[in-house]
Design an enzyme around this catalytic site. Sequence first.
Site, mmCIF file in Angstrom:
data_model
loop_
_atom_site.group_PDB
_atom_site.id
_atom_site.type_symbol
_atom_site.label_atom_id
_atom_site.label_comp_id
_atom_site.label_asym_id
_atom_site.label_seq_id
_atom_site.Cartn_x
_atom_site.Cartn_y
_atom_site.Cartn_z
ATOM 1 N N ALA A 161 8.981 5.651 7.282
ATOM 2 C CA ALA A 161 7.859 5.388 6.381
ATOM 3 C C ALA A 161 7.463 3.921 6.498
ATOM 4 C CB ALA A 161 8.244 5.723 4.943
ATOM 5 N N ILE A 162 6.187 3.646 6.276
ATOM 6 C CA ILE A 162 5.665 2.286 6.420
ATOM 7 C C ILE A 162 4.734 1.989 5.257
ATOM 8 C CG2 ILE A 162 4.198 0.771 7.836
ATOM 9 C CD1 ILE A 162 5.176 2.379 10.282
ATOM 10 N N CYS A 195 5.628 9.649 -0.173
ATOM 11 C CA CYS A 195 4.391 9.094 0.390
ATOM 12 C C CYS A 195 3.173 9.927 0.021
ATOM 13 C CB CYS A 195 4.494 8.951 1.911
ATOM 14 S SG CYS A 195 5.882 7.922 2.436
ATOM 15 N N GLY A 236 0.822 -1.188 0.000
ATOM 16 C CA GLY A 236 0.000 0.000 0.000
ATOM 17 C C GLY A 236 0.861 1.245 0.000
ATOM 18 N N GLY A 237 0.227 2.394 -0.135
ATOM 19 C CA GLY A 237 0.949 3.665 -0.058
ATOM 20 C C GLY A 237 1.374 4.208 -1.413
#
Length: 231
Positions: free
Chosen positions: A149-150, A180, A83-84
Amino acid sequence: MVLNPQFSCRLCWLYSCGLVPYQQAWEWQKSLVRDRLSHPEAPETLLLLEHPPVYTLGQGATLEHLKFDPDTAPYELHRTERGGEVTYHCPGQIVGYPILNLKLFQPDLHWYLRQLEEVTIQTLEVYGLRGDRIPGLTGVWVEGYKVAAIGIKVSRWVTMHGFALNVRPDLDGFKQIVPCGIADRPVGRMADWIPDIDPAKVRQTLATTFARVFGLELMRAPHELELLLPH
């Protein structure tokens, strides 16, 4: 936000891999996920590594957040299943790829994202830095600068992709994207506050903190990752 003690003491194989091309690490993850789906009760896995300069896009990420033509990207560019939006990896940034069966923890994606944030928050705390969450956003900030960031992918509750902590990377690569997809919040690194920060020590801290947050016992992996790939 620490895991309930009833889930503690599961074994986790640790692979600390140094500098690894993105494609290779991606293949490792996919192989580990396939194996884990076939063996749900097997030990958990954590990969900690760094990448040569590379841009990655989430599955639904828009190209509008690139400030270059994707056909002539300054570095490798990969669209992945996480995702992202777009992000940037490079040496000096520690990347963590957990392969976890969330059915053995808590099958809740929001819970898992908050746990990954907690790993970086507690790691920053070891070095005297306060990591903050921002409501509605995923990641961790220090004094308004995003340092972690994830982005994740979960298949039948088995995780891949993960988190990236900026220790002392060259941040110039972030200038070519909207990191992001967040245009109004700058990117930072631990070295902005601790100039002599040692990424190798931060890597060790991350591993220890990850084990504590998820209630795991880290063990050196019993085989090389290359052996996991099909020939």
